[in-house]
Enzyme design. Sequence first.
Site, PDB file in Angstrom:
ATOM      1  N   LYS A   1     -19.090 -17.252   4.144  1.00 32.98           N
ATOM      2  CA  LYS A   1     -20.545 -17.204   4.278  1.00 32.98           C
ATOM      3  C   LYS A   1     -21.198 -16.543   3.082  1.00 32.98           C
ATOM      4  O   LYS A   1     -20.700 -15.535   2.572  1.00 32.98           O
ATOM      5  CB  LYS A   1     -20.916 -16.403   5.528  1.00 32.98           C
ATOM      6  CG  LYS A   1     -20.484 -17.079   6.809  1.00 32.98           C
ATOM      7  CD  LYS A   1     -20.976 -16.291   7.990  1.00 32.98           C
ATOM      8  CE  LYS A   1     -21.738 -17.215   8.916  1.00 32.98           C
ATOM      9  NZ  LYS A   1     -22.548 -16.496   9.874  1.00 32.98           N
TER      10      LYS A   1
ATOM     11  N   ARG B   1       0.823  -1.210   0.000  1.00 31.20           N
ATOM     12  CA  ARG B   1       0.000   0.000   0.000  1.00 31.20           C
ATOM     13  C   ARG B   1       0.859   1.264   0.000  1.00 31.20           C
ATOM     14  O   ARG B   1       0.447   2.294  -0.534  1.00 31.20           O
ATOM     15  CB  ARG B   1      -0.937   0.007   1.213  1.00 31.20           C
ATOM     16  CG  ARG B   1      -2.165  -0.876   1.001  1.00 31.20           C
ATOM     17  CD  ARG B   1      -3.071  -0.853   2.215  1.00 31.20           C
ATOM     18  NE  ARG B   1      -4.400  -1.353   1.891  1.00 31.20           N
ATOM     19  CZ  ARG B   1      -5.398  -1.417   2.763  1.00 31.20           C
ATOM     20  NH1 ARG B   1      -5.216  -1.030   4.023  1.00 31.20           N
ATOM     21  NH2 ARG B   1      -6.572  -1.880   2.393  1.00 31.20           N
TER      22      ARG B   1
END
Length: 395
Positions: free
Chosen positions: A202, A41
Site C-alpha cells: 500500500k 539477529r
Amino acid sequence: MPVVGKKTVDDIDLNGKRILMRVDFNVPMSSLDNSISDDSRIRAALPTIEYLRDHACRVMLCSHMGRPEGEVSPDLRLKPVRERLSELLGAEVVDGRGPAGKVPGLVMDGLQPAEVALLENLRFNKREEMNDPGFARKLASLADIYVNDAFGTAHRAHASTDGVAKHLPSVAGFLMARELEMLGSCLESPNKPVIAVIGGAKVSDKISVLSHLAKKVDTVLIGGGMVAAFLAASGHMDSDPGEFVEIEAARSLLNDSPAEILIPNDVVWSEEFAASAKPLITGVAQLTSGSLVLDIGPATVALYSEVISQAKTVIWNGPMGVFEWPEFAIGTTAIAKAIAANSDSVSVVGGGSTAEVVGSLGLRDQITHVSTGGGASLEFLEGKVLPGVAALTDA
Ligand code: 3PG
Ligand code: MG
C-alpha cells in the site's frame, strides 16, 4: 568507530564493569518445533558481546520476543535463544530469569568477568512497553553501564530502550552504530547517483518513506501492490473509487517529488489473489481496475535493472511483488540479483521481509548492509528520530 553523534562502547572505559545490554533477539521461530528459523539477529550482536567479554565485563543481556502483552507465553520464552547464543559464544549463557524479581541481581553478582547472562522476555512484564519508570530503574540497578545494540527495537520507547538510559551512562553497541552509519550515510552523504527501490502493498504504508526519500535520492523505483495506485494516479489504469486515498497519495508524490519516480510499464497480474492464480503479463495500458497487480513485468525488470546497474548507492525496502508465491517472485528475485550484481555500489537493504528475500536467495554477502531492523529501518528512512537512539549519551 563511525561517528553517530552518540557514545559507543569504545568511547568509554568499561573494563571489569557490570553491563546491561539491550539486544533485539526477536528472531523468527518455526511453529513446528519452536526452533529458531533465522539467527541473524543473534549473530549480529556477537561483536559487541565479544568486545565486552574481552574487556572482562559481566554482561546481562535483555530482549523481547513477540508481542505477549504483559503475559507469560511459553512459546515466547528466550530459552532457545539462550541455547543458540551459548553455542555461538562457546560459553554457557546463564539464565537471568524474569527481570522484575530478586534473581537477576543475584545472577549478576554471581557472574565472573567475561560471563554472560540473559534475562527472560522483557514483554512478559507489561511495565516494559509502558516505559514504566520503576521497571526502568529496576533494570538499571543491575549494572554500571547500559549498552544498546537493539537497532531493531530502537523505534520503541520502552523501559529497556528509553527509560533505563536515564539512570546509567548509555552507549551504542557496534551493531547499533553500524546500522546508523550505513542507513545514515546513504541518506546524508551518498555516492551518486542514489537510487531507492521501494515496494510494498500500500502507498499509505510507505508514503512517509517515499516522501522523505524523494528529497534525498535521485530516482525512486516503485514496485509491489502499490503500483496499482501509481498507475491509476498517472492515468494508466482506471481509478477504483474505493482506493481514492491511496491514489491521491500516489498522485501527490508524482506531482511533488524532487526525485524522478519510475513506475512499471508492464506488470504480472491476475484476477484473484491466490498462490495458484494464473499469472498474466501485460503492458500497463491494457490493465483495468479489476486487475490485481502481483509483480512487476519483464520489461520493467529490464528497465529497473539497467537503472540499478548505473547506481553508486542503492537503498531497497519492500518486495516488488508477492514474493511468497513462486509465480509472482520473479520481479523481486531479479531486482535482488541486480542490486547484488552492482559491486560498484553501496547497497543497503531495509530489514523485515526485504532482508528475508536477500537471505533466502543467498545474496547477503553481496549486499553492503542488510539491516536487522524492520520497522526501525523504515522509521529511520522516514527521517524520524528513533527513541532508542535519542536516549543514548551524546558523543
Ligand atoms: C521487530 O522485529 O520489528 C522488532 O523486534 C520490534 O518488534 P515490535 O514491532 O513488536 O515492537
Ligand atoms: Mg515490528
